[in-house]
Write a protein that holds these residues in place. Sequence first.
Motif, PDB file in Angstrom:
ATOM      1  N   VAL A 278      31.876  67.245  65.875  1.00  0.00           N
ATOM      2  CA  VAL A 278      31.135  67.830  64.755  1.00  0.00           C
ATOM      3  C   VAL A 278      31.822  67.491  63.434  1.00  0.00           C
ATOM      4  CG1 VAL A 278      30.475  70.038  63.678  1.00  0.00           C
ATOM      5  CG2 VAL A 278      30.107  69.683  66.133  1.00  0.00           C
ATOM      6  N   LEU A 279      33.139  67.648  63.402  1.00  0.00           N
ATOM      7  CA  LEU A 279      33.897  67.371  62.181  1.00  0.00           C
ATOM      8  C   LEU A 279      33.896  65.880  61.836  1.00  0.00           C
ATOM      9  CD1 LEU A 279      36.907  69.756  62.841  1.00  0.00           C
ATOM     10  CD2 LEU A 279      35.042  70.111  61.181  1.00  0.00           C
TER      11      LEU A 279
ATOM     12  N   VAL B  83      30.366  60.135  68.722  1.00  0.00           N
ATOM     13  CA  VAL B  83      30.530  59.828  70.144  1.00  0.00           C
ATOM     14  C   VAL B  83      31.983  59.477  70.457  1.00  0.00           C
ATOM     15  CG1 VAL B  83      29.892  58.227  71.991  1.00  0.00           C
ATOM     16  CG2 VAL B  83      28.130  59.181  70.508  1.00  0.00           C
ATOM     17  N   ALA B  84      32.622  58.692  69.601  1.00  0.00           N
ATOM     18  CA  ALA B  84      34.038  58.374  69.812  1.00  0.00           C
ATOM     19  C   ALA B  84      34.869  59.652  69.809  1.00  0.00           C
ATOM     20  CB  ALA B  84      34.528  57.405  68.743  1.00  0.00           C
ATOM     21  N   ALA B  85      34.525  60.589  68.942  1.00  0.00           N
ATOM     22  CA  ALA B  85      35.252  61.860  68.882  1.00  0.00           C
ATOM     23  C   ALA B  85      35.047  62.692  70.145  1.00  0.00           C
ATOM     24  CB  ALA B  85      34.822  62.644  67.651  1.00  0.00           C
ATOM     25  N   LEU B  86      33.845  62.659  70.706  1.00  0.00           N
ATOM     26  CA  LEU B  86      33.597  63.408  71.948  1.00  0.00           C
ATOM     27  C   LEU B  86      34.530  62.971  73.072  1.00  0.00           C
ATOM     28  CD1 LEU B  86      29.716  63.684  72.217  1.00  0.00           C
ATOM     29  CD2 LEU B  86      31.347  65.577  72.086  1.00  0.00           C
TER      30      LEU B  86
ATOM     31  N   ALA C  29      39.493  63.971  61.857  1.00  0.00           N
ATOM     32  CA  ALA C  29      38.763  65.117  62.393  1.00  0.00           C
ATOM     33  C   ALA C  29      39.593  65.870  63.432  1.00  0.00           C
ATOM     34  CB  ALA C  29      37.438  64.653  63.008  1.00  0.00           C
ATOM     35  N   ASP C  30      40.355  65.140  64.224  1.00  0.00           N
ATOM     36  CA  ASP C  30      41.244  65.759  65.212  1.00  0.00           C
ATOM     37  C   ASP C  30      42.278  66.638  64.501  1.00  0.00           C
ATOM     38  OD1 ASP C  30      42.328  66.149  67.851  1.00  0.00           O
ATOM     39  OD2 ASP C  30      43.847  64.637  67.410  1.00  0.00           O
TER      40      ASP C  30
ATOM     41  N   TYR D 193      43.974  72.029  62.227  1.00  0.00           N
ATOM     42  CA  TYR D 193      44.189  72.897  61.073  1.00  0.00           C
ATOM     43  C   TYR D 193      43.281  74.126  61.136  1.00  0.00           C
ATOM     44  CZ  TYR D 193      44.803  74.529  56.326  1.00  0.00           C
ATOM     45  OH  TYR D 193      45.071  75.313  55.225  1.00  0.00           O
ATOM     46  N   ILE D 194      42.038  73.925  61.524  1.00  0.00           N
ATOM     47  CA  ILE D 194      41.101  75.049  61.660  1.00  0.00           C
ATOM     48  C   ILE D 194      41.610  76.026  62.713  1.00  0.00           C
ATOM     49  CG2 ILE D 194      38.772  75.668  62.454  1.00  0.00           C
ATOM     50  CD1 ILE D 194      37.841  73.043  60.994  1.00  0.00           C
TER      51      ILE D 194
END
Length: 191
Positions: free
Chosen positions: A38-39, A62-65, A133-134, A139-140
């Motif tokens: 999402v990020l 998709v790469a992040a998933l 994003a990771d 951080y979140i």
Amino acid sequence: MKSHFFAYISRMRFIQRWALMRNTAPENVQEHSHQVAVLAHALAVIRNEKFGGAVDPGQVAVAALYHDASEILTGDMPTPIKYDNPAIQHAYKEVEAVAEKKLLHMLPQELQSVYAPILTPTDPDVERLVKAADKLSAYIKCVEELKAGNTEFREAAAQTRKALEGYGLPEVAYFLDTFIDSFSLTLDELK
């Protein structure tokens, strides 16, 4: 050919993150990967719409998933261990690469060329946005743990924020300025 690829991918939910830290809300790799997707998508959209970029947000998402899919085979190594020593970091990168290849070869041959750049992104822009994003997801997590009164995440929050600011990515700075404060609010305050 029978393939175990997606059965392995579904096991991401069993790999716990932040193993060395006391957590008020446990997090697994599947949840983390969804948030990173999402990020990463948001960062790609911000890059394109606000800063004139031309990256494919779908490809980034998709790469992040799949960015931590290798952990199905390796487990999650805590950051203080993974990045404390350059030799350990290099060795772990090699272990991750072997795990990514093993996962890729679980797929039928006709699907491998599609999943190869997903499991191991080759586009530097995609890779950089997924890494950002990771880190943003981490951080979140820190912000949410601090909101819950867990001071164990204080130093991790400071280090992670500093790393995010050090990326020099305008889309990350924009996200931090525009969206990050909301993660400190209660549900009633999010009106």
